[in-house]
Scaffold this active site. Structure first.
Site, PDB file in Angstrom:
ATOM      1  N   ASP A 118       0.765  -0.748  -0.011  1.00 24.93           N
ATOM      2  CA  ASP A 118      -0.087   0.027   0.018  1.00 24.93           C
ATOM      3  C   ASP A 118       1.293   0.920  -0.062  1.00 24.93           C
ATOM      4  O   ASP A 118       2.617   1.290  -0.050  1.00 24.93           O
ATOM      5  CB  ASP A 118      -0.629   0.006   1.535  1.00 24.93           C
ATOM      6  CG  ASP A 118      -2.267   0.726   0.271  1.00 24.93           C
ATOM      7  OD1 ASP A 118      -2.918   0.352   1.371  1.00 24.93           O
ATOM      8  OD2 ASP A 118      -2.263   1.739   0.107  1.00 24.93           O
TER       9      ASP A 118
ATOM     10  N   GLU B 174     -11.145   6.959   4.009  1.00 17.62           N
ATOM     11  CA  GLU B 174     -10.141   6.127   4.784  1.00 17.62           C
ATOM     12  C   GLU B 174      -9.848   7.111   6.077  1.00 17.62           C
ATOM     13  O   GLU B 174     -10.569   7.120   7.061  1.00 17.62           O
ATOM     14  CB  GLU B 174      -8.051   6.073   4.139  1.00 17.62           C
ATOM     15  CG  GLU B 174      -8.026   5.892   3.222  1.00 17.62           C
ATOM     16  CD  GLU B 174      -6.872   5.712   2.644  1.00 17.62           C
ATOM     17  OE1 GLU B 174      -6.373   5.911   1.511  1.00 17.62           O
ATOM     18  OE2 GLU B 174      -5.938   5.508   3.013  1.00 17.62           O
TER      19      GLU B 174
END
Ligand code: GLC
Length: 694
Positions: free
Chosen positions: A364, A563
């Protein structure tokens, strides 16, 4: 956009507005970094690649006894072995390196110089001409730079098509996963995957960082809406989206399929809320720690990856930022919390070893920089854990470095024997296998033949159907719904989310965080209502007079986020290009004062009162609100076709949705999930009334 300096506890500035471009590294910089040797073709280059006038890549050697890797008649396995055998260490490490488009857009020759294997668009990182043609031109321009390398290995471009190709203006934007979970319709979700693949591949992008197969257990998590639900079996049933995206094995090279990514491995939705972080600028729950037993981790984190691999053959996996700390044993031989990006036991041991995952693992966004130790230690740990490709954007001046340091660091680790070449060869073989299977060697440039279908009526009809099927009818006293557009029952619409397509689309739409002023083609819920009741009154704050005998509809809920910025108590993202300076709201999982006022006004004056909640997760509804509303609907984040919501409201379609997550009475019930002891929610997992006519 404003970026926050990266520090241990503060979220890192990850996206940049198009306005400020990176002062890109020049080839001279590459030279000073001692990487110039990469660019010099060696004498043994067997073939020169030629580009015909369409920019198509033709190997004259294909007509002769060219190298085996360029022969599409040979097996992928054979082609990979042949190509690997020709590669230098530098070329191998280049394939393991992924840059962000901003880092190279002004100077794509950096792709050639470094032999970069992949480029991504982070959320909101789009070409100036943000449509399918503009994307294809951009990707093809980068591809030409990749094909100019000695061995002509095509690069693979990746993007977050998490609810359609949300970054791209004009794409069909579907409901986010939490709404799809509410549909309980695996066939529908497969179709959505297929349309998403069509619109993404037509823009030149053959790889998506989707689906998130996260099992969201605490709705205070800012990524709850990216989850299909709290029950692993429900999540598993929705993995048909992978079939829609990839097709069946052997179809990846087609213009209507893309490589999918199961993310974020594993247990991204199991993290524990840390109240001490609320309001400090850190993420109270996103990227946190799973404090679970091995059995719980197996059930809620790992189980969903088995069918993703064995049944759906997902082509890549992205580890989670989060950590796991088994409360009943050591993690990877270490006591305490271990970052998933460092977790060799689970990536190499369980995923690749036990589950025989044969795709590749992509890290990521700068996630390896959260690992213990200095950068050399971070690279070493994550490569040895089994990460194959590294998402290491630079995005200067936000970050001092990225892939430009990753490459020499990994090179040094191999040359000093700390990372065995066998690990490098395994990673590169996995990456090359995906590229061959995608047909990138034969067709490195965009097939534009389906660009005309991007955002077309058929795709929007699917989005409208998905929005309708995702609606969950929580309350419907005295059969308030469906409404009937009748002259004697004027419709009165209020609330912050009735007429805001940016809010109903949510995060990952045009920009990373999404935005209340982000506009995409489609219909708002109000637009949909007006299709049935053209004379409807609209007053966001309910200040307009409410006609007598009116059917009131109040659409409330959340503003966009992504997020950790969506964590309850999480930081406020200062602004996002999509907001045009409009300050962002903190996320609370509570009704805003304005929405509460609108509900009270309408419900006290209208003949009937329906409340729609447009949000990425359950919103706390006080008892008075539940009492005064005649009908209540969970609308989730319906995406570009708010009209689908109206189709249920007015009875064209029946309400059929079921809660994919438990709807709590109060915030302090979180986390609350089906199966808990003393389970006493406002509405339970699986709840949903129907208006289907008998
Ligand atoms: C983000 C997300 C991940 C996404 C990646 C690329 O940090 O965690 O889901 O795919 O970066 O945008």
């Amino acid at each position: 956009m404003l970026s926050l300096q990266q520090s241990h506890h503060r979220p890192i500035g990850r996206r940049r507005s198009r306005k400020t471009r990176l002062a890109v590294l020049s080839a001279t910089t590459a030279a000073t970094l001692g990487l110039a040797f990469l660019a010099t073709p060696t004498a043994d280059a067997h073939h020169a690649t030629r580009h015909d006038r369409y920019g198509h890549h033709s190997h004259h050697s294909q007509h002769s006894h060219g190298p085996a890797y360029l022969n599409p008649k040979l097996s992928t396995k054979t082609r990979v072995a042949d190509l690997l055998g020709r590669m230098t260490l530098a070329e191998k490490i280049g394939q393991m390196t992924q840059a962000e488009r901003i880092d190279i857009d002004a100077n794509p020759s950096l792709i050639t110089t470094y032999g970069l294997g992949s480029i991504l668009s982070g959320g909101g990182s789009t070409p100036a001409q943000n449509n399918a043609a503009g994307w294809a031109d951009m990707v093809d321009r980068y591809q030409r730079a990749a094909l100019a390398t000695r061995l002509g290995i095509p690069m693979i471009y990746g993007v977050d098509s998490v609810h359609g190709h949300g970054n791209m203006q004009g794409a069909t934007v579907f409901p986010h996963n939490i709404g799809l979970g509410a549909t309980r319709d695996p066939k529908l979700v497969e179709k959505i995957g297929h349309v998403t693949a069509i619109e993404t591949r037509a823009s030149g992008v053959p790889w998506v960082f989707a689906p998130c197969i996260c099992v969201a257990r605490d709705d205070r998590w800012g990524r709850t809406y990216e989850s299909f639900g709290e029950d692993p079996k429900l999540v598993e049933s929705m993995e048909t989206v992978i079939d829609g995206l990839q097709g069946h094995p052997g179809q990846l090279d087609q213009r209507d399929h893309v490589l999918a990514t199961a993310k974020h491995f594993a247990g991204d939705g199991l993290t524990t809320y840390d109240a001490s972080k609320a309001g400090t600028g850190a993420y109270p729950i996103d990227q946190g720690v799973d404090h679970v037993t091995r059995a719980e981790f197996e059930k809620y984190a790992l189980s969903v990856y088995k069918p993703a691999i064995k049944r759906h053959h997902v082509g890549s996996v992205m580890p989670s930022f989060s950590s796991v700390d088994f409360t009943d044993g050591l993690t990877d031989g270490q006591d305490g919390a271990v970052k998933m990006h460092a977790n060799r036991e689970l990536i190499t041991g369980w995923l690749k070893g036990q589950q025989h995952f044969d795709g590749f693992v992509i890290s990521d966004w700068r996630a390896i920089r959260q690992l213990p130790g200095d950068y050399t230690a971070q690279v070493k740990t994550s490569v040895l854990a089994g990460v194959d490709m590294f998402m290491e954007p630079i995005q200067a001046p936000n970050n001092p470095n990225g892939w430009d340091v990753f490459i020499p660091t990994l090179t040094g680790l191999v040359n000093s024997g700390q990372v065995p070449i066998s690990r490098i060869d395994d990673a590169v073989s996995r990456i090359l296998t995906a590229k061959f299977n995608l047909g990138l060697f034969e067709h490195p440039f965009t097939d534009r033949s389906l660009q005309s279908t991007v955002g077309d009526a058929a795709h929007h009809a699917l989005a409208r159907r998905a929005a309708a099927e995702s609606q969950v009818l929580l309350k419907n006293s005295s059969r308030t719904l469906p409404l009937h557009a009748r002259a004697d029952r004027p419709v009165y619409v209020a609330g912050s989310n009735a007429n805001n397509i940016g809010n109903q689309a949510g995060g990952w739409t045009l920009t990373w965080q999404g935005g209340s002023t982000n506009v995409i083609p489609g219909t708002t819920i109000l637009d949909g209502i007006k299709q049935y009741a053209p004379g409807a009154t609209y007053s966001a704050d309910a200040s307009a007079a409410v006609p007598s005998n009116a059917a009131g509809v109040v659409v409330v809920g959340e503003t966009p986020y992504a997020e950790g910025f969506g964590d309850v108590g999480g930081p406020q993202w200062a602004y996002d290009p999509g907001d045009h300076g409009v300050p962002r709201q903190p996320q609370t999982m509570q009704l805003s004062a304005a929405d509460r006022t609108a509900i009270d006004k309408v419900c006290s004056q209208a003949a009937s009162c329906t409340v729609l909640v447009v949000s990425g997760r359950p919103i706390i509804l006080p008892p008075e609100v539940v009492a005064e509303a005649d009908a209540i609907v969970a609308s989730w984040l319906p995406g570009s076709e708010g009209a689908g919501v109206a189709d249920d409201l007015f009875g064209t379609r029946a309400f059929t949705g079921k809660l994919p997550v438990t709807w709590p009475r109060t915030l302090d019930q979180e986390p609350i999930n089906v199966g808990d002891a003393n389970y006493d929610p406002l509405y339970p997992f699986g709840w949903g009334l129907t208006t289907r006519r008998r």
